[in-house]
Design an enzyme around this catalytic site. Sequence first.
Site, PDB file in Angstrom:
ATOM      1  CE  LYS A  82      -3.907   1.836   2.686  1.00 15.70           C
ATOM      2  NZ  LYS A  82      -4.250   2.704   1.576  1.00 15.70           N
ATOM      3  N   GLY A  83       0.385   2.374  -0.446  1.00 24.16           N
ATOM      4  CA  GLY A  83       1.191   3.595  -0.505  1.00 24.16           C
ATOM      5  C   GLY A  83       1.814   3.950   0.836  1.00 24.16           C
ATOM      6  CG  ASN A 137     -10.330   3.512  -3.600  1.00 30.21           C
ATOM      7  OD1 ASN A 137      -9.691   4.280  -2.876  1.00 30.21           O
ATOM      8  ND2 ASN A 137      -9.866   3.078  -4.763  1.00 30.21           N
ATOM      9  CB  ALA A 138     -12.841   8.488  -2.055  1.00 26.28           C
ATOM     10  CB  ILE A 139      -8.731   4.757   0.726  1.00 29.17           C
ATOM     11  CG1 ILE A 139      -9.595   3.547   0.358  1.00 29.17           C
ATOM     12  CG2 ILE A 139      -8.016   4.525   2.053  1.00 29.17           C
ATOM     13  CD1 ILE A 139     -10.694   3.189   1.312  1.00 29.17           C
ATOM     14  CG  LEU A 165      -3.070   7.477  -1.604  1.00 35.69           C
ATOM     15  CD1 LEU A 165      -2.399   8.620  -2.328  1.00 35.69           C
ATOM     16  CD2 LEU A 165      -2.406   6.166  -1.988  1.00 35.69           C
ATOM     17  CB  CYS A 190      -0.205  11.799  -4.838  1.00 33.13           C
ATOM     18  SG  CYS A 190       0.348  10.196  -4.306  1.00 33.13           S
ATOM     19  CE  LYS A 233      -1.157   1.761  -9.582  1.00 29.87           C
ATOM     20  NZ  LYS A 233      -1.596   1.072  -8.349  1.00 29.87           N
ATOM     21  N   GLY A 286     -11.728  -2.677 -10.783  1.00 26.51           N
ATOM     22  CA  GLY A 286     -12.508  -3.898 -10.972  1.00 26.51           C
ATOM     23  C   GLY A 286     -12.692  -4.226 -12.445  1.00 26.51           C
TER      24      GLY A 286
END
Length: 300
Positions: free
Chosen positions: A44-45, A68-70, A72, A128, A163, A215
């Site tokens: 994970k970041g 998703n709007a986690i 990071l 980001c 990425k 997905g």
Amino acid sequence: MNTKVTIAGVEFKNPVMTASGTFGSGMEYSDFVDLNRLGGVVTKGVANIPWEGNPVPRVAETYGGMLNAIGLQNPGIDVFLERDLPFLEQFDTVKIVNVCGKSVEDYLEVVERLGDTSVDMLEINVSCPNVKEGAIAFGQKADCLYDITSRIKKAAKQPVIMKLSPNVTDIAEMARAAEAAGADAVSLINTLTGMKIDVHRRTFALANHTGGLSGPAIKPVAVRMVYQTAQAVKIPVVGMGGIATAEDAIEFLLAGASAVAVGAMNFVNPYATVEIVEGIESYMEQYGVEDIQELIGGVQ
């Protein structure tokens, strides 16, 4: 039968790795997945300081995927070095750390801290929001991408994978900018920006309003972008975006990816990565493919 691939001098026993943000650092999945079976684990970041992430709700299901709007969320480089890296060091798999930041200096701090560790490669998340550019992602302007890539390459002791964001007009232009700046490889695609509205409550499904779509729904877009990128640059390409089965993974290899990463499917089926490794081996047996290199870029 040879399933080994080499990216920037780093050898992977097979081309299957995890996609950042869907597998933690492997701890959560180690009861389900033998990490030794995977080509690589992408974490994970990791940022220079802990990030809280976005307010909830921050995950929503959609047709054929999820938003998703986690934001990071992560505990920062100190916790990573103390807890996560020693865990990963127990396994015979390539260790790739995904690095995130809000300024070039943030990224450089993490890259330098990782310099003398056992980490094999760095994956730089240029999706980001760049605070100094008014929250436009680092990966959305070619000159911005060139600048951050060249500065990270000067500081990094490990090979650097950039990425790429799919939320651009011309993915090939972005890939060429990363290559020109010295990137050792590129990985794509990151999530597509999407939105979902709850019609009964007449409100946004995510507190952030928009989120990243991942997905199976995004796979055709991802395959197209990986193909375009592989045609545009000479450096290796790591393909991802909606991979659920071995056939999906092989599609990316045929399009020109040297390796693939499995993301959202880890949430649906925690065994997905190993099943895909085994499925690629079965496919190679079925079609008499002796070396996986025969598949890479093999579409006609």
